[in-house]
Design an enzyme around this catalytic site. Structure first.
Site, PDB file in Angstrom:
ATOM      1  N   HIS A 138       0.944  -1.206   0.005  1.00 52.89           N
ATOM      2  CA  HIS A 138      -0.192   0.046  -0.077  1.00 52.89           C
ATOM      3  C   HIS A 138       0.850   1.257  -0.023  1.00 52.89           C
ATOM      4  CE1 HIS A 138      -3.978   2.125   1.894  1.00 52.89           C
ATOM      5  NE2 HIS A 138      -3.381   2.767   1.070  1.00 52.89           N
ATOM      6  N   HIS A 171       1.518   4.788  -2.634  1.00 50.08           N
ATOM      7  CA  HIS A 171       1.171   5.721  -3.529  1.00 50.08           C
ATOM      8  C   HIS A 171       2.452   6.269  -3.725  1.00 50.08           C
ATOM      9  CE1 HIS A 171      -3.208   5.616  -2.509  1.00 50.08           C
ATOM     10  NE2 HIS A 171      -2.685   5.311  -1.344  1.00 50.08           N
ATOM     11  N   HIS A 205      -9.560   0.807  -1.669  1.00 49.88           N
ATOM     12  CA  HIS A 205      -9.167   1.492  -0.454  1.00 49.88           C
ATOM     13  C   HIS A 205     -10.757   1.426   0.050  1.00 49.88           C
ATOM     14  CE1 HIS A 205      -5.594   3.341  -1.434  1.00 49.88           C
ATOM     15  NE2 HIS A 205      -5.546   3.960  -0.611  1.00 49.88           N
ATOM     16  N   GLU A 245     -11.398   3.094   5.425  1.00 55.01           N
ATOM     17  CA  GLU A 245     -10.554   4.222   6.011  1.00 55.01           C
ATOM     18  C   GLU A 245     -11.186   5.167   6.886  1.00 55.01           C
ATOM     19  OE1 GLU A 245      -8.011   6.575   3.163  1.00 55.01           O
ATOM     20  OE2 GLU A 245      -6.445   7.053   4.606  1.00 55.01           O
ATOM     21  N   ASP A 269       1.767   3.893   2.765  1.00 56.39           N
ATOM     22  CA  ASP A 269       0.580   4.640   2.116  1.00 56.39           C
ATOM     23  C   ASP A 269       1.234   6.008   1.327  1.00 56.39           C
ATOM     24  OD1 ASP A 269      -1.826   5.359   1.246  1.00 56.39           O
ATOM     25  OD2 ASP A 269      -2.602   5.829   3.573  1.00 56.39           O
ATOM     26  N   ASP A 270       1.774   6.899   2.128  1.00 55.09           N
ATOM     27  CA  ASP A 270       2.194   8.362   1.410  1.00 55.09           C
ATOM     28  C   ASP A 270       3.507   8.873   2.187  1.00 55.09           C
ATOM     29  OD1 ASP A 270       0.111   9.019  -0.659  1.00 55.09           O
ATOM     30  OD2 ASP A 270      -0.899   8.596   1.146  1.00 55.09           O
TER      31      ASP A 270
HETATM   32  N1  HPA Z   1      -6.305   7.355   1.240  1.00 55.82           N
HETATM   33  C1  HPA Z   1      -7.333   7.825   0.180  1.00 55.82           C
HETATM   34  N2  HPA Z   1      -6.641   8.183  -1.139  1.00 55.82           N
HETATM   35  C2  HPA Z   1      -5.227   8.362  -1.118  1.00 55.82           C
HETATM   36  C3  HPA Z   1      -4.503   8.142  -0.099  1.00 55.82           C
HETATM   37  C4  HPA Z   1      -5.100   7.736   1.189  1.00 55.82           C
HETATM   38  O1  HPA Z   1      -4.470   7.295   2.378  1.00 55.82           O
HETATM   39  N3  HPA Z   1      -3.415   8.414  -0.443  1.00 55.82           N
HETATM   40  C5  HPA Z   1      -3.286   8.727  -1.654  1.00 55.82           C
HETATM   41  N4  HPA Z   1      -4.516   8.682  -2.051  1.00 55.82           N
HETATM   42 ZN    ZN Z   2      -3.807   4.767   0.544  1.00 55.50          ZN
END
Ligand code: HPA
Ligand code: ZN
Length: 330
Positions: A9, A11, A189, A192, A270-271
């Site tokens: 996971h 991006h 996703h 969340e 994630d990021d």
């Molecule tokens: N959630 C949803 N979309 C996203 C995320 C995330 O954490 N990071 C980049 N796009």
């Molecule tokens: Zn994500």
């Protein structure tokens, strides 16, 4: 060196560190509304998912050429390798680039310039997952899948990201059916910020094999039982959850309860440029904040390779799994 793991996971646009953002801005003559990296870092205070996405999309303006995407991916792969990542399944958001006049070929070919020799250069095997932006229309998602058709030999699957609430999985039924017909793997996703029902819908309507995040499943014992029974992997991102205020503090993260429930959890970043850490940093953070022992950490690493899309190369999966079992904690 941190335990061997797969990152499932991630991006790629979320690996854009402030220093590289300014370097690319200069290279491409793009004006950023921040004086320097310090001022930019001060903007990394998020209230929720949307407040993060606003900055995430804004900074993408610096990504224009194949070389930019290549540099971005190489920087990520070097950092990931240093934190024990052996295999990375990397999300990218083509609609965010197409909207700025950067075409699919520039993005995929540019990323591929780094991914193509990642094993030789970084010791990390890679796959690409094309994500649809759920706050864009279903038609736009279909057009995006169409634009990706010349590059499908480089794309293992499709995902669904961006603003979750108000954009339920069912909106993307048709494009997921088309992706399945093309032989693409499916993830999304869900859970969340959105409710547990979005997780159920992603499984039932989109036919996904893994759920990205998914932590709100814990509100539904019935759903947890299903996820355990069907061994559906959840790609959790603990530092992301704290920064986007899905959980108040890391010590409150439901990961230990999720593992105790028998869920197939993985830990991911994630990021990482925005949320304070790469895959190994996320492992270290949960170990410290949640008191996870060595066997729990080994379980998380094992799960990451069990959940990876490595069906075309089971020998590789077995090799990675044996690296996990052989790992000695320092
Ligand atoms: N959630 C949803 N979309 C996203 C995320 C995330 O954490 N990071 C980049 N796009
Ligand atoms: Zn994500």
């Amino acid at each position: 060196m941190s335990i061997p793991k797969a990152e499932l996971h991630l991006h790629i646009e979320g690996t854009l560190e402030p220093e590289l953002a300014f370097e690319l801005a200069t290279r491409n003559g793009v004006e950023l509304p921040y004086a320097d990296t310090d001022e930019l870092r001060k903007a990394y205070r998020f209230e929720d998912l949307q407040s993060f996405l606003n900055l995430y999309y804004e900074l993408m303006a610096v990504l224009r050429t194949e070389r930019d995407f290549e540099d971005l991916a190489n920087a990520y792969l070097a950092r990931a390798a240093a934190q024990g990542v052996r295999h990375a399944e990397i999300f990218f958001d083509p609609q965010a680039h197409l909207a700025r006049g950067v075409d699919m070929g520039t993005v995929v070919e540019g990323l591929w310039r780094a991914l193509g020799d990642s094993e030789a250069r970084h010791g990390v095997s890679t796959q690409l997952i094309l994500c649809f932006l759920r706050d864009e229309s279903a038609e736009s998602a279909l057009e995006t899948l169409d634009a990706a058709k010349p590059y499908l030999d480089r794309i293992v699957g499709v995902g669904l990201d961006s603003a979750e609430v108000g954009h339920p999985p069912v909106k993307f039924r048709e494009v997921y059916e088309a992706a399945a017909a093309l032989g693409l793997r499916r993830v999304a996703h869900a859970g969340e910020e959105g409710p547990p029902s979005y997780i159920v819908e992603a499984l039932d309507v989109l036919g996904v094999e893994r759920i990205d995040h998914g932590l709100r499943c814990m509100e539904s014992p019935e759903l947890v039982a299903r996820l355990v029974r069907d061994r559906i992997p959840l790609t959790l991102c603990p530092l992301s959850n704290v920064r986007l205020r899905t959980v108040d503090v890391l010590g409150d993260h439901p990961l230990p309860a999720m593992l105790d429930a028998g869920l197939l959890c993985t830990v991911n970043s994630d990021d990482p440029a925005y949320f304070g850490g790469y895959a190994g940093d996320n492992f270290d953070a949960v170990r410290l904040a949640l008191g996870l022992g060595e066997e729990r950490l080994r379980e998380l690493a094992r799960n990451s390779f069990v959940a990876a899309f490595l069906e075309h190369d089971e020998e590789r999966r077995a090799r990675y799994l044996s690296e996990v079992e052989a790992y000695e904690f320092g």
